[in-house]
Design an enzyme around this catalytic site. Structure first.
Site, PDB file in Angstrom:
ATOM      1  N   GLY A  71       0.822  -1.210   0.000  1.00 34.42           N
ATOM      2  CA  GLY A  71       0.000   0.000   0.000  1.00 34.42           C
ATOM      3  C   GLY A  71       0.851   1.253   0.000  1.00 34.42           C
ATOM      4  O   GLY A  71       0.540   2.246  -0.668  1.00 34.42           O
ATOM      5  N   THR A  72       1.945   1.213   0.726  1.00 37.22           N
ATOM      6  CA  THR A  72       2.833   2.382   0.819  1.00 37.22           C
ATOM      7  C   THR A  72       3.371   2.752  -0.559  1.00 37.22           C
ATOM      8  O   THR A  72       3.345   3.932  -0.947  1.00 37.22           O
ATOM      9  CB  THR A  72       4.004   2.054   1.779  1.00 37.22           C
ATOM     10  OG1 THR A  72       3.456   1.811   3.080  1.00 37.22           O
ATOM     11  CG2 THR A  72       4.999   3.193   1.851  1.00 37.22           C
ATOM     12  N   GLN A 180      -7.647  -0.313   3.771  1.00 37.66           N
ATOM     13  CA  GLN A 180      -8.448  -0.944   4.836  1.00 37.66           C
ATOM     14  C   GLN A 180      -9.831  -1.386   4.370  1.00 37.66           C
ATOM     15  O   GLN A 180     -10.586  -1.957   5.164  1.00 37.66           O
ATOM     16  CB  GLN A 180      -8.580   0.022   6.036  1.00 37.66           C
ATOM     17  CG  GLN A 180      -7.284   0.291   6.779  1.00 37.66           C
ATOM     18  CD  GLN A 180      -6.776  -0.904   7.593  1.00 37.66           C
ATOM     19  OE1 GLN A 180      -7.476  -1.894   7.812  1.00 37.66           O
ATOM     20  NE2 GLN A 180      -5.527  -0.829   8.044  1.00 37.66           N
ATOM     21  N   HIS A 202      -1.519  -8.011   2.547  1.00 39.40           N
ATOM     22  CA  HIS A 202      -1.367  -8.548   3.912  1.00 39.40           C
ATOM     23  C   HIS A 202      -2.468  -8.084   4.866  1.00 39.40           C
ATOM     24  O   HIS A 202      -2.563  -8.568   5.987  1.00 39.40           O
ATOM     25  CB  HIS A 202       0.039  -8.248   4.463  1.00 39.40           C
ATOM     26  CG  HIS A 202       0.285  -6.839   4.884  1.00 39.40           C
ATOM     27  ND1 HIS A 202       0.151  -6.428   6.196  1.00 39.40           N
ATOM     28  CD2 HIS A 202       0.680  -5.753   4.196  1.00 39.40           C
ATOM     29  CE1 HIS A 202       0.462  -5.137   6.285  1.00 39.40           C
ATOM     30  NE2 HIS A 202       0.783  -4.698   5.081  1.00 39.40           N
ATOM     31  N   CYS A 328       5.278   4.530  19.158  1.00 36.75           N
ATOM     32  CA  CYS A 328       6.344   4.623  20.137  1.00 36.75           C
ATOM     33  C   CYS A 328       7.575   5.215  19.471  1.00 36.75           C
ATOM     34  O   CYS A 328       8.049   4.690  18.470  1.00 36.75           O
ATOM     35  CB  CYS A 328       6.658   3.225  20.635  1.00 36.75           C
ATOM     36  SG  CYS A 328       6.681   3.140  22.403  1.00 36.75           S
TER      37      CYS A 328
END
Ligand code: PLP
Length: 386
Positions: A71-72, A180, A202, A328
Site C-alpha cells: 500500500g505504501t 483498509q 497482507h 512509540c
C-alpha cells in the site's frame, strides 16, 4: 498463556489456502515473466490471470490494475506522480491519513510549488465535506484530493462516491487510500468513481510484499521505479509472481466469504462494545467507531476513561496484541496525529486510546480475555484515584 491477536488492521494471518496456492507457484513456476520462452510465459500468464481476476472483482479493466509491493508504494507512486507528471499544484487532504500519504504529501509540498490544504476534522472524526465543497470551487490550480476510504485508526468511512462526483464536477483528481476497505466490502471501483486507489494483500490474509494500485484508464501517471518496463512501464522490477497469485487468491477468499465474515465480525464487535460498557464505567469510542455501519466494521477504537501510557505493556503481559492508536518513538509513548486531531491535550491526558481490529477468526473467548484484562486495569486506576 493463551495469546490473543486483535491487531488485524496492522496485518492479518495468511490463509492456508493462499499459502498452498503460492507454494504451488514457488515449486512449479520459476520463470522470469519477461522471458519470452515457455518458462517466462507460464509466469506471465499467472500474473495476467491474477490481474484479470482482481479487475473483475472490482469491476474495472485489467489495464487499470498495476501490481506493486504494498500500500505504501501504491500511495507514494500515485501522489508523487500526480505532482511530477500530471501538473497537480494543489493537494487537499487531512492530517488523519496513513503515514505513507502524510509523508508523500509533505515531500512534494517541501520540494515544489505545491499548496497543501488539510481539511478540518469534525468532532466525530469525519472530514468537513462543506469545506471541501467550497475549496473545490476554486479551479485555478490543478487539484488532487487524497482522502482514505476507511481510517486505519478510528475506522470512520469516507463517502467515496460522493467525493468522486464532487471532484469530477470540479475538474479535480481523486485518490482514495483503500488499503483498509478492499476485501472488507464488495467494492465496485467504477461505481465509486475515484481516479486512484490502493490495496495491500497482507491486510486481507494475503502475503506481505504484494499490493496494487488502481489508476483509471488514461490517467497517465508515471513510475516511481524505472528499469525494465514491467507493469506496462509503471513499475519496473521482476514481478513478485507468487505474491501476486497470493494477492488474487486472498481477495477471492475474502469476497467469496464476505457475507459470513461480515456477520461474524459485526457480532463480535457488538459483543465487545456491550461487554466493555458493562465492565468499565465511562468507556467510550473514538470517532464513529461504535456505529457498525458508519465505521469500518472490523475495527473498534476504544476510549478508556483513564490515562495509562503503559497499557501496551500491561496487555502484552496478558498475551493480548492490540494497537494503541499511538506510536512509540525513542521509547516514549507518543500520541498519534489522529488523536491529536480529535482531542485537546487536556482530553488526551484523561483517556487512553486502544484499537482492536478483528478477523473472521476472532472469537468471543478472545474478547472475554481482553475485557477481563481491561477491567482489572480500570479497577487499578479507580483505586489509585480513590
Ligand atoms: N494505508 C492504510 C490505510 C494502512 O492501514 C496501511 C497499513 O497499515 C497502509 C496504507 C500501508 O500499507 P502497507 O503496509 O502495505 O505498506
Amino acid at each position: 498463556m493463551q495469546r490473543v491477536y486483535l491487531d488485524n488492521a496492522a496485518t492479518t494471518a495468511i490463509r492456508p489456502e493462499v499459502v498452498d496456492e503460492m507454494a504451488h507457484v514457488m515449486k512449479n513456476v520459476f520463470g522470469n515473466p519477461s522471458s519470452t520462452h515457455v518458462f517466462g510465459r507460464e509466469a506471465k500468464a499467472l500474473i495476467e490471470m491474477s490481474r484479470k481476476n482482481i479487475a473483475q472483482r472490482l469491476n474495472v479493466s485489467p489495464a487499470e490494475i498495476y501490481f506493486t509491493s504494498c500500500g505504501t508504494e501504491s500511495n507514494n507512486t500515485i501522489i508523487r506522480s500526480c505532482v511530477n507528471d500530471l501538473a497537480v499544484t494543489r493537494i487537499i487532504t487531512t492530517d488523519m491519513e496513513h503515514k505513507c500519504v502524510l509523508e508523500s504529501v509533505k515531500d512534494v509540498e517541501h520540494k515544489g510549488n505545491v499548496e497543501v490544504i488539510r481539511l478540518n476534522i469534525l468532532k466525530d472524526g469525519n472530514i468537513d465535506y462543506s469545506q471541501l465543497e467550497e475549496l473545490l470551487k476554486d479551479q485555478s490550480k490543478k487539484t488532487l484530493v487524497s482522502l482514505m476510504h476507511a481510517n486505519n485508526e478510528i475506522g470512520n468511512l469516507t463517502d467515496v462516491k460522493y467525493i468522486s462526483q464532487l471532484c469530477q464536477d470540479n475538474s479535480a483528481l481523486f485518490h482514495s487510500d483503500s488499503v483498509q476497505t478492499v476485501g472488507h466490502y464488495n467494492l465496485d471501483f467504477q461505481e465509486l468513481g475515484m481516479d486512484f486507489a490502493s490495496c495491500s494483500a497482507h491486510k486481507i490474509h494475503g502475503p506481505k510484499g504484494a499490493g496494487f494500485l488502481y489508476a483509471k484508464k488514461a490517467s497517465h501517471i508515471k513510475p516511481l521505479i524505472s528499469g525494465g518496463g514491467q507493469e506496462r512501464g509503471l513499475r519496473s522490477g521482476t514481478e513478485n509472481v507468487y505474491g501476486i497469485v497470493g494477492l488474487s487468491k486472498s481477495l477471492d477468499l475474502a469476497l467469496d466469504e464476505l457475507d459470513a465474515h461480515v456477520k461474524h465480525i459485526k457480532e463480535i464487535k457488538q459483543y465487545t462494545i456491550d461487554q466493555l460498557k458493562e465492565a468499565i464505567p465511562g468507556v467510550a469510542f473514538n470517532g464513529l467507531s461504535e456505529d457498525l455501519d458508519k465505521s469500518l466494521y472490523a475495527l473498534l477504537s476504544i476510549k478508556l476513561p483513564f490515562h495509562d501510557t503503559l497499557i501496551g505493556f500491561e496487555l502484552e503481559l496478558a498475551g493480548i496484541a492490540v494497537s494503541q492508536g499511538s506510536a512509540c518513538s525513542s521509547g516514549a509513548a507518543k500520541v498519534s496525529l489522529v488523536m491529536q486531531t480529535l482531542y485537546t491535550e487536556e482530553e488526551i491526558n484523561q483517556m487512553t486510546p486502544l484499537r482492536v481490529s478483528y478477523s473472521y477468526e476472532t472469537t468471543k473467548e478472545d474478547i472475554n480475555i481482553l475485557v477481563d484484562t481491561l477491567k482489572k486495569i480500570a479497577e487499578k486506576h479507580q483505586l489509585q484515584n480513590a
